[in-house]
Structure formats: structure tokens, C-alpha cells
Design a protein around this motif. Structure first.
Motif, PDB file in Angstrom:
ATOM      1  N   THR A  44     -27.505  42.506  34.649  1.00 23.06           N
ATOM      2  CA  THR A  44     -27.777  43.880  34.225  1.00 23.06           C
ATOM      3  C   THR A  44     -26.577  44.473  33.501  1.00 23.06           C
ATOM      4  O   THR A  44     -26.727  45.150  32.478  1.00 23.06           O
ATOM      5  CB  THR A  44     -28.157  44.748  35.442  1.00 23.06           C
ATOM      6  N   HIS A  45     -25.392  44.207  34.011  1.00 20.00           N
ATOM      7  CA  HIS A  45     -24.169  44.684  33.366  1.00 20.00           C
ATOM      8  C   HIS A  45     -24.018  44.040  31.989  1.00 20.00           C
ATOM      9  O   HIS A  45     -23.643  44.707  31.014  1.00 20.00           O
ATOM     10  CB  HIS A  45     -22.959  44.374  34.257  1.00 20.00           C
ATOM     11  N   ALA A  46     -24.323  42.753  31.868  1.00 23.74           N
ATOM     12  CA  ALA A  46     -24.242  42.065  30.574  1.00 23.74           C
ATOM     13  C   ALA A  46     -25.196  42.709  29.569  1.00 23.74           C
ATOM     14  O   ALA A  46     -24.819  42.946  28.410  1.00 23.74           O
ATOM     15  CB  ALA A  46     -24.574  40.576  30.741  1.00 23.74           C
ATOM     16  N   GLN A  47     -26.400  42.998  29.992  1.00 25.09           N
ATOM     17  CA  GLN A  47     -27.373  43.643  29.108  1.00 25.09           C
ATOM     18  C   GLN A  47     -26.880  45.020  28.665  1.00 25.09           C
ATOM     19  O   GLN A  47     -26.990  45.384  27.496  1.00 25.09           O
ATOM     20  CB  GLN A  47     -28.730  43.744  29.810  1.00 25.09           C
ATOM     21  N   ALA A  48     -26.319  45.766  29.611  1.00 27.76           N
ATOM     22  CA  ALA A  48     -25.799  47.095  29.283  1.00 27.76           C
ATOM     23  C   ALA A  48     -24.637  46.985  28.297  1.00 27.76           C
ATOM     24  O   ALA A  48     -24.561  47.762  27.336  1.00 27.76           O
ATOM     25  CB  ALA A  48     -25.365  47.817  30.555  1.00 27.76           C
ATOM     26  N   LEU A  66     -26.908  40.731  13.197  1.00 24.89           N
ATOM     27  CA  LEU A  66     -27.923  39.954  12.483  1.00 24.89           C
ATOM     28  C   LEU A  66     -28.974  39.422  13.450  1.00 24.89           C
ATOM     29  O   LEU A  66     -30.147  39.314  13.121  1.00 24.89           O
ATOM     30  CB  LEU A  66     -27.268  38.789  11.737  1.00 24.89           C
ATOM     31  N   ARG A  67     -28.515  39.083  14.650  1.00 25.53           N
ATOM     32  CA  ARG A  67     -29.433  38.633  15.709  1.00 25.53           C
ATOM     33  C   ARG A  67     -28.741  38.760  17.053  1.00 25.53           C
ATOM     34  O   ARG A  67     -27.516  38.765  17.142  1.00 25.53           O
ATOM     35  CB  ARG A  67     -29.896  37.207  15.483  1.00 25.53           C
ATOM     36  N   ILE A  68     -29.559  38.861  18.076  1.00 22.19           N
ATOM     37  CA  ILE A  68     -29.087  38.882  19.457  1.00 22.19           C
ATOM     38  C   ILE A  68     -29.914  37.859  20.220  1.00 22.19           C
ATOM     39  O   ILE A  68     -31.141  37.860  20.127  1.00 22.19           O
ATOM     40  CB  ILE A  68     -29.257  40.268  20.110  1.00 22.19           C
ATOM     41  N   GLU A  69     -29.236  37.002  20.961  1.00 22.61           N
ATOM     42  CA  GLU A  69     -29.931  35.988  21.759  1.00 22.61           C
ATOM     43  C   GLU A  69     -29.543  36.162  23.222  1.00 22.61           C
ATOM     44  O   GLU A  69     -28.410  36.539  23.538  1.00 22.61           O
ATOM     45  CB  GLU A  69     -29.521  34.585  21.297  1.00 22.61           C
ATOM     46  N   GLY A  70     -30.471  35.879  24.115  1.00 29.65           N
ATOM     47  CA  GLY A  70     -30.198  35.881  25.548  1.00 29.65           C
ATOM     48  C   GLY A  70     -30.227  37.247  26.208  1.00 29.65           C
ATOM     49  O   GLY A  70     -29.890  37.369  27.390  1.00 29.65           O
ATOM     50  N   LEU A  71     -30.635  38.275  25.499  1.00 27.71           N
ATOM     51  CA  LEU A  71     -30.605  39.631  26.054  1.00 27.71           C
ATOM     52  C   LEU A  71     -31.546  39.771  27.247  1.00 27.71           C
ATOM     53  O   LEU A  71     -31.190  40.382  28.251  1.00 27.71           O
ATOM     54  CB  LEU A  71     -30.957  40.653  24.969  1.00 27.71           C
ATOM     55  N   ARG A  72     -32.722  39.200  27.154  1.00 24.17           N
ATOM     56  CA  ARG A  72     -33.694  39.335  28.246  1.00 24.17           C
ATOM     57  C   ARG A  72     -33.185  38.683  29.533  1.00 24.17           C
ATOM     58  O   ARG A  72     -33.297  39.234  30.614  1.00 24.17           O
ATOM     59  CB  ARG A  72     -35.039  38.743  27.848  1.00 24.17           C
ATOM     60  N   GLU A  73     -32.576  37.500  29.408  1.00 23.23           N
ATOM     61  CA  GLU A  73     -32.099  36.783  30.587  1.00 23.23           C
ATOM     62  C   GLU A  73     -30.794  37.388  31.106  1.00 23.23           C
ATOM     63  O   GLU A  73     -30.591  37.503  32.302  1.00 23.23           O
ATOM     64  CB  GLU A  73     -31.891  35.297  30.274  1.00 23.23           C
ATOM     65  N   TRP A  76     -26.030  34.846  29.342  1.00 19.50           N
ATOM     66  CA  TRP A  76     -25.145  34.626  28.198  1.00 19.50           C
ATOM     67  C   TRP A  76     -25.813  35.296  27.009  1.00 19.50           C
ATOM     68  O   TRP A  76     -26.847  34.843  26.527  1.00 19.50           O
ATOM     69  CB  TRP A  76     -24.949  33.138  27.946  1.00 19.50           C
ATOM     70  N   ILE A  77     -25.241  36.389  26.589  1.00 18.05           N
ATOM     71  CA  ILE A  77     -25.789  37.128  25.460  1.00 18.05           C
ATOM     72  C   ILE A  77     -24.907  36.863  24.253  1.00 18.05           C
ATOM     73  O   ILE A  77     -23.684  37.014  24.320  1.00 18.05           O
ATOM     74  CB  ILE A  77     -25.863  38.635  25.764  1.00 18.05           C
ATOM     75  N   LEU A  78     -25.531  36.466  23.161  1.00 21.67           N
ATOM     76  CA  LEU A  78     -24.821  36.199  21.920  1.00 21.67           C
ATOM     77  C   LEU A  78     -25.254  37.240  20.897  1.00 21.67           C
ATOM     78  O   LEU A  78     -26.447  37.440  20.677  1.00 21.67           O
ATOM     79  CB  LEU A  78     -25.177  34.798  21.420  1.00 21.67           C
ATOM     80  N   MET A  79     -24.272  37.911  20.308  1.00 26.40           N
ATOM     81  CA  MET A  79     -24.533  38.923  19.285  1.00 26.40           C
ATOM     82  C   MET A  79     -23.849  38.461  18.007  1.00 26.40           C
ATOM     83  O   MET A  79     -22.628  38.343  17.965  1.00 26.40           O
ATOM     84  CB  MET A  79     -23.992  40.280  19.727  1.00 26.40           C
ATOM     85  N   ASP A  80     -24.638  38.207  16.979  1.00 17.91           N
ATOM     86  CA  ASP A  80     -24.116  37.658  15.728  1.00 17.91           C
ATOM     87  C   ASP A  80     -23.951  38.775  14.703  1.00 17.91           C
ATOM     88  O   ASP A  80     -24.931  39.334  14.211  1.00 17.91           O
ATOM     89  CB  ASP A  80     -25.085  36.595  15.206  1.00 17.91           C
ATOM     90  N   HIS A  87     -19.841  37.059  22.620  1.00 18.47           N
ATOM     91  CA  HIS A  87     -20.426  36.318  23.738  1.00 18.47           C
ATOM     92  C   HIS A  87     -20.162  37.126  25.007  1.00 18.47           C
ATOM     93  O   HIS A  87     -19.006  37.334  25.373  1.00 18.47           O
ATOM     94  CB  HIS A  87     -19.768  34.944  23.901  1.00 18.47           C
ATOM     95  N   ILE A  88     -21.221  37.569  25.653  1.00 23.02           N
ATOM     96  CA  ILE A  88     -21.101  38.289  26.925  1.00 23.02           C
ATOM     97  C   ILE A  88     -21.745  37.405  27.983  1.00 23.02           C
ATOM     98  O   ILE A  88     -22.934  37.091  27.903  1.00 23.02           O
ATOM     99  CB  ILE A  88     -21.797  39.663  26.855  1.00 23.02           C
ATOM    100  N   PHE A  89     -20.943  37.007  28.945  1.00 23.06           N
ATOM    101  CA  PHE A  89     -21.383  36.055  29.972  1.00 23.06           C
ATOM    102  C   PHE A  89     -21.339  36.676  31.366  1.00 23.06           C
ATOM    103  O   PHE A  89     -20.519  37.556  31.623  1.00 23.06           O
ATOM    104  CB  PHE A  89     -20.389  34.888  30.083  1.00 23.06           C
ATOM    105  N   THR A  90     -22.135  36.131  32.268  1.00 29.33           N
ATOM    106  CA  THR A  90     -21.847  36.300  33.685  1.00 29.33           C
ATOM    107  C   THR A  90     -20.716  35.312  33.990  1.00 29.33           C
ATOM    108  O   THR A  90     -20.476  34.365  33.222  1.00 29.33           O
ATOM    109  CB  THR A  90     -23.079  35.996  34.555  1.00 29.33           C
ATOM    110  N   ALA A  91     -20.015  35.518  35.082  1.00 22.20           N
ATOM    111  CA  ALA A  91     -18.854  34.673  35.410  1.00 22.20           C
ATOM    112  C   ALA A  91     -19.241  33.197  35.525  1.00 22.20           C
ATOM    113  O   ALA A  91     -18.521  32.322  35.023  1.00 22.20           O
ATOM    114  CB  ALA A  91     -18.196  35.158  36.698  1.00 22.20           C
ATOM    115  N   ASP A  92     -20.361  32.906  36.156  1.00 32.18           N
ATOM    116  CA  ASP A  92     -20.796  31.510  36.326  1.00 32.18           C
ATOM    117  C   ASP A  92     -21.060  30.836  34.984  1.00 32.18           C
ATOM    118  O   ASP A  92     -20.660  29.692  34.763  1.00 32.18           O
ATOM    119  CB  ASP A  92     -22.066  31.424  37.185  1.00 32.18           C
ATOM    120  N   GLN A  93     -21.725  31.535  34.084  1.00 32.17           N
ATOM    121  CA  GLN A  93     -22.045  30.966  32.780  1.00 32.17           C
ATOM    122  C   GLN A  93     -20.788  30.772  31.933  1.00 32.17           C
ATOM    123  O   GLN A  93     -20.664  29.775  31.226  1.00 32.17           O
ATOM    124  CB  GLN A  93     -23.048  31.849  32.034  1.00 32.17           C
ATOM    125  N   ARG A  94     -19.866  31.718  32.034  1.00 34.37           N
ATOM    126  CA  ARG A  94     -18.630  31.577  31.257  1.00 34.37           C
ATOM    127  C   ARG A  94     -17.837  30.362  31.724  1.00 34.37           C
ATOM    128  O   ARG A  94     -17.327  29.583  30.922  1.00 34.37           O
ATOM    129  CB  ARG A  94     -17.780  32.836  31.360  1.00 34.37           C
TER     130      ARG A  94
END
Length: 123
Positions: A44-48, A66-73, A76-80, A87-94
Motif C-alpha cells: 500500500t505504501h509503494a502504491q501511494a 510513459l508507463r507504469i508497471e506493477g501498480l496493482r500488485e 515492485w512498481i516501475l515508472m518509466d 523502481h519502488i519496491f517492498t523490502a523483500d522484492q528489493r
């Protein structure tokens, strides 16, 4: 581009993004010039954080990504942004993907002055 980069870093810091780093990847890849990496407390914090970044970049005069990936999950959110990839990650994913190690030849951009400005605003 530096204005967008500064806005992204400061927004992540203002909204409690952790372990923020900027890697200069332009000499190593055609993907872009910079990777911005940040850790969120949870999905939730990553999405915010992603929403804050998008709004603040536009407010600072920049463009929407240009695009955002992973926002729903939210793991790992990628903003291009073209030259800048956030790259915005949860600690485990990072830790699992280890982009800092994967891009170990990249120089780390000095963002300390930008982070200090955020701290001064808080005081």
C-alpha cells in the motif's frame, strides 16, 4: 531532466520512502540515464509513493510517466519517465532482485543535498 530527478527523490523522501538511491546508468545502457530506487514499507505504501511521485512530477512541470508497471500488485512498481526509471519496491522484492548488484558498475548519483532540503523543511 535534473528537475524531474530532484522532484522524484524529494517526493520519495517526503513520503517516507527508504534507502533512496539514484544510479547513473546512461553509459551502461540505452534503457535510460538514471534508475531511482526506493523501498516502501508495504504494498500500500509503494502504491501511494507511486501516486505521489506522478502527481509531484507533473506539479513541478514534468510529464506523466510513459508507463507504469506493477501498480496493482505493489511489490515492485516501475515508472518509466524515458531518461529516468523509478523502481519502488517492498523490502523483500528489493533484496530478491538486487538491482544495485546487477547494475554494480553504475555510479551512484549524489542526492544528499536534495535529501537535506527535505529535512530542513521538516524542521
Amino acid at each position: 531532466m535534473e528537475l524531474e530527478l530532484k522532484s522524484i527523490v524529494q517526493t520519495l523522501e517526503e513520503h517516507k520512502g527508504e534507502d533512496i538511491k539514484v544510479l547513473e546508468i546512461g553509459a551502461l545502457s540505452s534503457i535510460g540515464d538514471y534508475f531511482v530506487l526506493a523501498t516502501a514499507l508495504n504494498q500500500t505504501h509503494a502504491q501511494a509513493l507511486a501516486h505521489y511521485v506522478e502527481a509531484d512530477v507533473v506539479k513541478a512541470g514534468g510529464e506523466k510517466p510513459l508507463r507504469i508497471e506493477g501498480l496493482r500488485e505493489g511489490d515492485w512498481i516501475l515508472m518509466d519517465y524515458g531518461d529516468i526509471v523509478v523502481h519502488i519496491f517492498t523490502a523483500d522484492q528489493r533484496a530478491y532482485y538486487g538491482l544495485e548488484k546487477l547494475w554494480g558498475d553504475a555510479n551512484e548519483y549524489n542526492i544528499a543535498p536534495w535529501l537535506e532540503l527535505v529535512e530542513q523543511k521538516r524542521s
